[in-house]
Design a protein around this motif. Sequence first.
Motif, PDB file in Angstrom:
ATOM      1  N   GLN A  29       0.861  -1.181   0.000  1.00  0.00           N
ATOM      2  CA  GLN A  29       0.000   0.000   0.000  1.00  0.00           C
ATOM      3  C   GLN A  29       0.904   1.240   0.000  1.00  0.00           C
ATOM      4  N   PRO A  30       0.495   2.291  -0.704  1.00  0.00           N
ATOM      5  CA  PRO A  30       1.379   3.478  -0.792  1.00  0.00           C
ATOM      6  C   PRO A  30       1.739   4.048   0.583  1.00  0.00           C
ATOM      7  N   GLN A  31       0.777   3.989   1.524  1.00  0.00           N
ATOM      8  CA  GLN A  31       1.073   4.546   2.856  1.00  0.00           C
ATOM      9  C   GLN A  31       2.038   3.660   3.664  1.00  0.00           C
ATOM     10  N   GLY A  32       2.337   2.491   3.115  1.00  0.00           N
ATOM     11  CA  GLY A  32       3.234   1.559   3.829  1.00  0.00           C
ATOM     12  C   GLY A  32       4.708   1.815   3.580  1.00  0.00           C
ATOM     13  N   GLN A  33       5.023   2.811   2.731  1.00  0.00           N
ATOM     14  CA  GLN A  33       6.431   3.056   2.391  1.00  0.00           C
ATOM     15  C   GLN A  33       7.275   3.415   3.618  1.00  0.00           C
ATOM     16  N   ASN A  34       6.725   4.290   4.473  1.00  0.00           N
ATOM     17  CA  ASN A  34       7.475   4.685   5.675  1.00  0.00           C
ATOM     18  C   ASN A  34       7.726   3.498   6.596  1.00  0.00           C
ATOM     19  N   VAL A  35       6.680   2.681   6.740  1.00  0.00           N
ATOM     20  CA  VAL A  35       6.816   1.486   7.592  1.00  0.00           C
ATOM     21  C   VAL A  35       7.889   0.562   7.010  1.00  0.00           C
TER      22      VAL A  35
END
Lengths: 238, 135
Positions: free
Chosen positions: B30-36
Amino acid sequence: MMMADQFRKAEQYSPKSSPRGARSPVVSRQDSTGTLKTTISLGKNPSIVHSGPFYLMKEPPDVKDLTGATNLMEHYRLEHSYNKFSGKKVKEQLSSFLPYLPGMIDTPGHQDNSSLRSVIEKPPIGGKELLPLTSVQLAGFRLHPGPLPEQYRCVNQTPQRKHKNKHKKHKHKAGETPSQETQVTEVGQDTHEKKHKKQKRHDEEKERKKRKKEKKRKKQKHSPEHSGGLTPSQHSSG
Amino acid sequence: MANSLENLETQLELFIENVRQIRIIVGDFQPQGQNVLNQKIQSLVHGLQEIDKLKSLPQEVHIPLEVFDYIDQGRNPQLYTKDCIEKALTKNEQVRGKIEAYKKFKTLLATQLNNVFPNELTKYRAIRGDERTVT
């Protein structure tokens, strides 16, 4: 008796027949001096043995501390392992030894180049300092959204296990490749169920209290109508 | 020693767990998972650093090479222990049998020698310091 006769006969044999010629101890000679014969052996452990009339007599071997006479299992503290494994069935698969290890670990190591032998035979290059990645380096790990292609997904599949793992951390391991979404929904369902159960219990308690109150009221009234049988609700509570 | 080994074990488990979590994140990204994901990659590096620090500890631990063969074949390494114990049991029975046989032979020989060469055997016992009578 036969043997004794043979021995006496041997005394009459010529010393030439002995492998040691004239010195053969087979030919018994009376010990006129009254001293016993001694055998002196040189070498690593020189020793003097009073062999008397005996030929090729040696010192008995040294008594060693650790022999088969001692319980070696006890000596090496292996009794626990002995009791654990002797005559008992041990599960064949590696996954039964490492149940919490993700991935397919029961396949031969040489198939996916993950054998421990290869690590010994070709040690990995080491000695370099391990440093955290910089933001530029991390940019190389920017991924496209979406699921992995099917061909890569099946590689990551874990084998189905018969028993559910008790370990909370690895709960989602049994079954197919878990995803973030399924995890979240599962957790959500779990909490919802718990809440629902709690509420149910709470309602039941309320009902019970109501019934008790009603009962008390009826007793206080002492009316002939109510002194008879119990109502179905009172039956269940009593 | 035991504590440090446990520490190494914990670090390895943490590392494996990190890799597993990365696999889940990457599996359906998921795009928001990049930081994780970035955090997880950094924690992988940190995990490797920790393991590297502990690498000198298990030098005193001796592992038979055959155990690696069991693991490489996808077999339970405890089977190696079991096989060793079974081998030891078999060998023990064989050796015990030999000891018993030699004991019997010694008794028989001494009895026969005593019958045939009683004087010599008495002398022999005197030298050996064994005054027991042969039965």
